[in-house]
Write a protein that holds these residues in place. Structure first.
Motif, PDB file in Angstrom:
ATOM      1  N   LEU A  11      44.426  65.115  61.758  1.00  0.00           N
ATOM      2  CA  LEU A  11      43.760  64.439  60.633  1.00  0.00           C
ATOM      3  C   LEU A  11      44.410  64.794  59.299  1.00  0.00           C
ATOM      4  O   LEU A  11      44.573  63.937  58.432  1.00  0.00           O
ATOM      5  CB  LEU A  11      42.277  64.811  60.605  1.00  0.00           C
ATOM      6  CG  LEU A  11      41.396  64.184  61.673  1.00  0.00           C
ATOM      7  CD1 LEU A  11      39.982  64.713  61.546  1.00  0.00           C
ATOM      8  CD2 LEU A  11      41.411  62.680  61.571  1.00  0.00           C
ATOM      9  N   ALA A  12      44.794  66.052  59.145  1.00  0.00           N
ATOM     10  CA  ALA A  12      45.434  66.461  57.894  1.00  0.00           C
ATOM     11  C   ALA A  12      46.785  65.773  57.726  1.00  0.00           C
ATOM     12  O   ALA A  12      47.127  65.314  56.624  1.00  0.00           O
ATOM     13  CB  ALA A  12      45.591  67.971  57.867  1.00  0.00           C
ATOM     14  N   ILE A  13      47.549  65.671  58.803  1.00  0.00           N
ATOM     15  CA  ILE A  13      48.852  64.994  58.740  1.00  0.00           C
ATOM     16  C   ILE A  13      48.667  63.516  58.407  1.00  0.00           C
ATOM     17  O   ILE A  13      49.392  62.958  57.578  1.00  0.00           O
ATOM     18  CB  ILE A  13      49.619  65.191  60.061  1.00  0.00           C
ATOM     19  CG1 ILE A  13      50.039  66.651  60.203  1.00  0.00           C
ATOM     20  CG2 ILE A  13      50.827  64.278  60.141  1.00  0.00           C
ATOM     21  CD1 ILE A  13      50.578  67.009  61.569  1.00  0.00           C
ATOM     22  N   LEU A  14      47.694  62.894  59.048  1.00  0.00           N
ATOM     23  CA  LEU A  14      47.434  61.479  58.752  1.00  0.00           C
ATOM     24  C   LEU A  14      46.988  61.281  57.309  1.00  0.00           C
ATOM     25  O   LEU A  14      47.354  60.290  56.669  1.00  0.00           O
ATOM     26  CB  LEU A  14      46.382  60.927  59.715  1.00  0.00           C
ATOM     27  CG  LEU A  14      46.835  60.747  61.167  1.00  0.00           C
ATOM     28  CD1 LEU A  14      45.656  60.316  62.028  1.00  0.00           C
ATOM     29  CD2 LEU A  14      47.962  59.743  61.259  1.00  0.00           C
ATOM     30  N   ALA A  15      46.222  62.204  56.789  1.00  0.00           N
ATOM     31  CA  ALA A  15      45.782  62.099  55.394  1.00  0.00           C
ATOM     32  C   ALA A  15      46.964  62.216  54.437  1.00  0.00           C
ATOM     33  O   ALA A  15      47.068  61.464  53.461  1.00  0.00           O
ATOM     34  CB  ALA A  15      44.747  63.169  55.092  1.00  0.00           C
ATOM     35  N   SER A  34      40.764  59.569  51.291  1.00  0.00           N
ATOM     36  CA  SER A  34      41.211  60.394  52.412  1.00  0.00           C
ATOM     37  C   SER A  34      40.180  61.461  52.762  1.00  0.00           C
ATOM     38  O   SER A  34      39.891  61.711  53.937  1.00  0.00           O
ATOM     39  CB  SER A  34      42.548  61.055  52.093  1.00  0.00           C
ATOM     40  OG  SER A  34      43.540  60.096  51.896  1.00  0.00           O
ATOM     41  N   VAL A  35      39.630  62.089  51.739  1.00  0.00           N
ATOM     42  CA  VAL A  35      38.615  63.126  51.981  1.00  0.00           C
ATOM     43  C   VAL A  35      37.382  62.515  52.648  1.00  0.00           C
ATOM     44  O   VAL A  35      36.823  63.084  53.593  1.00  0.00           O
ATOM     45  CB  VAL A  35      38.248  63.838  50.665  1.00  0.00           C
ATOM     46  CG1 VAL A  35      37.008  64.696  50.826  1.00  0.00           C
ATOM     47  CG2 VAL A  35      39.419  64.675  50.188  1.00  0.00           C
ATOM     48  N   ILE A  36      36.972  61.357  52.194  1.00  0.00           N
ATOM     49  CA  ILE A  36      35.800  60.698  52.785  1.00  0.00           C
ATOM     50  C   ILE A  36      36.072  60.310  54.234  1.00  0.00           C
ATOM     51  O   ILE A  36      35.223  60.533  55.110  1.00  0.00           O
ATOM     52  CB  ILE A  36      35.392  59.469  51.941  1.00  0.00           C
ATOM     53  CG1 ILE A  36      34.843  59.925  50.589  1.00  0.00           C
ATOM     54  CG2 ILE A  36      34.365  58.625  52.678  1.00  0.00           C
ATOM     55  CD1 ILE A  36      34.615  58.802  49.608  1.00  0.00           C
ATOM     56  N   VAL A  37      37.257  59.772  54.498  1.00  0.00           N
ATOM     57  CA  VAL A  37      37.601  59.386  55.873  1.00  0.00           C
ATOM     58  C   VAL A  37      37.669  60.611  56.776  1.00  0.00           C
ATOM     59  O   VAL A  37      37.167  60.603  57.905  1.00  0.00           O
ATOM     60  CB  VAL A  37      38.926  58.588  55.898  1.00  0.00           C
ATOM     61  CG1 VAL A  37      39.437  58.411  57.316  1.00  0.00           C
ATOM     62  CG2 VAL A  37      38.737  57.245  55.232  1.00  0.00           C
TER      63      VAL A  37
END
Length: 91
Positions: A11-15, A34-37
Protein backbone atom coordinates in the motif's frame (compact mmCIF):
# COMPACT_ATOMS: atom_id res chain seq x y z
CA UNK A 1 11.78 -2.54 15.20
CA UNK A 2 8.24 -3.65 14.53
CA UNK A 3 7.69 -5.54 11.30
CA UNK A 4 4.59 -4.74 9.30
CA UNK A 5 2.67 -7.21 7.14
CA UNK A 6 3.51 -7.30 3.45
CA UNK A 7 0.29 -5.57 2.44
CA UNK A 8 1.30 -2.42 4.37
CA UNK A 9 4.45 -2.14 2.27
CA UNK A 10 2.48 -2.75 -0.93
CA UNK A 11 0.00 0.00 0.00
CA UNK A 12 2.82 2.41 0.79
CA UNK A 13 4.51 1.72 -2.56
CA UNK A 14 1.24 2.21 -4.40
CA UNK A 15 0.65 5.48 -2.57
CA UNK A 16 4.10 6.79 -3.51
CA UNK A 17 3.59 5.75 -7.14
CA UNK A 18 0.20 7.48 -7.12
CA UNK A 19 1.69 10.69 -5.78
CA UNK A 20 4.32 10.82 -8.52
CA UNK A 21 1.92 9.94 -11.34
CA UNK A 22 -0.52 12.72 -10.40
CA UNK A 23 2.20 15.35 -10.60
CA UNK A 24 3.58 17.93 -8.26
CA UNK A 25 0.91 20.55 -9.03
CA UNK A 26 -1.62 19.00 -6.74
CA UNK A 27 0.73 17.25 -4.33
CA UNK A 28 -1.25 18.27 -1.25
CA UNK A 29 -4.53 16.96 -2.60
CA UNK A 30 -2.91 13.75 -3.81
CA UNK A 31 -1.35 13.17 -0.37
CA UNK A 32 -4.73 13.65 1.29
CA UNK A 33 -6.44 11.32 -1.18
CA UNK A 34 -3.68 8.74 -0.75
CA UNK A 35 -3.98 8.83 3.03
CA UNK A 36 -7.76 8.41 2.82
CA UNK A 37 -7.46 5.51 0.38
CA UNK A 38 -4.82 3.82 2.54
CA UNK A 39 -7.00 4.19 5.63
CA UNK A 40 -10.02 2.78 3.83
CA UNK A 41 -8.10 -0.22 2.52
CA UNK A 42 -6.53 -0.76 5.96
CA UNK A 43 -9.95 -0.69 7.61
CA UNK A 44 -11.31 -3.19 5.08
CA UNK A 45 -8.39 -5.56 5.66
CA UNK A 46 -8.71 -5.19 9.41
CA UNK A 47 -12.46 -5.82 9.29
CA UNK A 48 -12.06 -9.05 7.31
CA UNK A 49 -9.00 -10.29 9.18
CA UNK A 50 -10.49 -10.12 12.68
CA UNK A 51 -11.33 -13.47 14.15
CA UNK A 52 -14.45 -13.93 16.21
CA UNK A 53 -13.68 -13.98 19.93
CA UNK A 54 -13.67 -17.41 21.53
CA UNK A 55 -16.02 -18.16 24.35
CA UNK A 56 -14.38 -18.03 27.79
CA UNK A 57 -16.54 -20.90 29.02
CA UNK A 58 -15.33 -23.06 26.14
CA UNK A 59 -11.69 -22.30 26.97
CA UNK A 60 -12.29 -23.15 30.64
CA UNK A 61 -13.93 -26.45 29.65
CA UNK A 62 -10.97 -27.34 27.44
CA UNK A 63 -8.52 -26.69 30.27
CA UNK A 64 -10.62 -28.73 32.69
CA UNK A 65 -10.80 -31.60 30.21
CA UNK A 66 -7.05 -31.57 29.72
CA UNK A 67 -6.47 -31.66 33.48
CA UNK A 68 -8.88 -34.59 33.91
CA UNK A 69 -7.23 -36.56 31.12
CA UNK A 70 -3.81 -35.97 32.65
CA UNK A 71 -5.04 -37.30 36.00
CA UNK A 72 -6.81 -40.33 34.53
CA UNK A 73 -3.86 -41.69 32.58
CA UNK A 74 -2.20 -44.28 34.80
CA UNK A 75 1.54 -44.34 35.06
CA UNK A 76 2.81 -47.72 33.96
CA UNK A 77 5.80 -49.32 35.55
CA UNK A 78 8.18 -51.20 33.35
CA UNK A 79 8.03 -54.92 33.89
CA UNK A 80 11.12 -57.00 33.97
CA UNK A 81 11.31 -59.16 30.93
CA UNK A 82 11.62 -62.89 31.23
CA UNK A 83 13.92 -63.04 28.26
CA UNK A 84 17.58 -63.44 28.99
CA UNK A 85 20.63 -62.97 26.84
CA UNK A 86 22.50 -66.21 26.46
CA UNK A 87 26.21 -65.82 25.90
CA UNK A 88 27.70 -68.40 23.59
CA UNK A 89 31.12 -69.98 24.02
CA UNK A 90 33.92 -67.73 22.93
CA UNK A 91 36.77 -69.23 20.91
Amino acid sequence: MRKFPIWVYILAILAVIGIFTVGFKSILSSVIVSVIVILLIWLVFRFFSTKPPKDDKYQAAVKQSQKLRAKQQPTRKKRKTSLKVIDGKKK
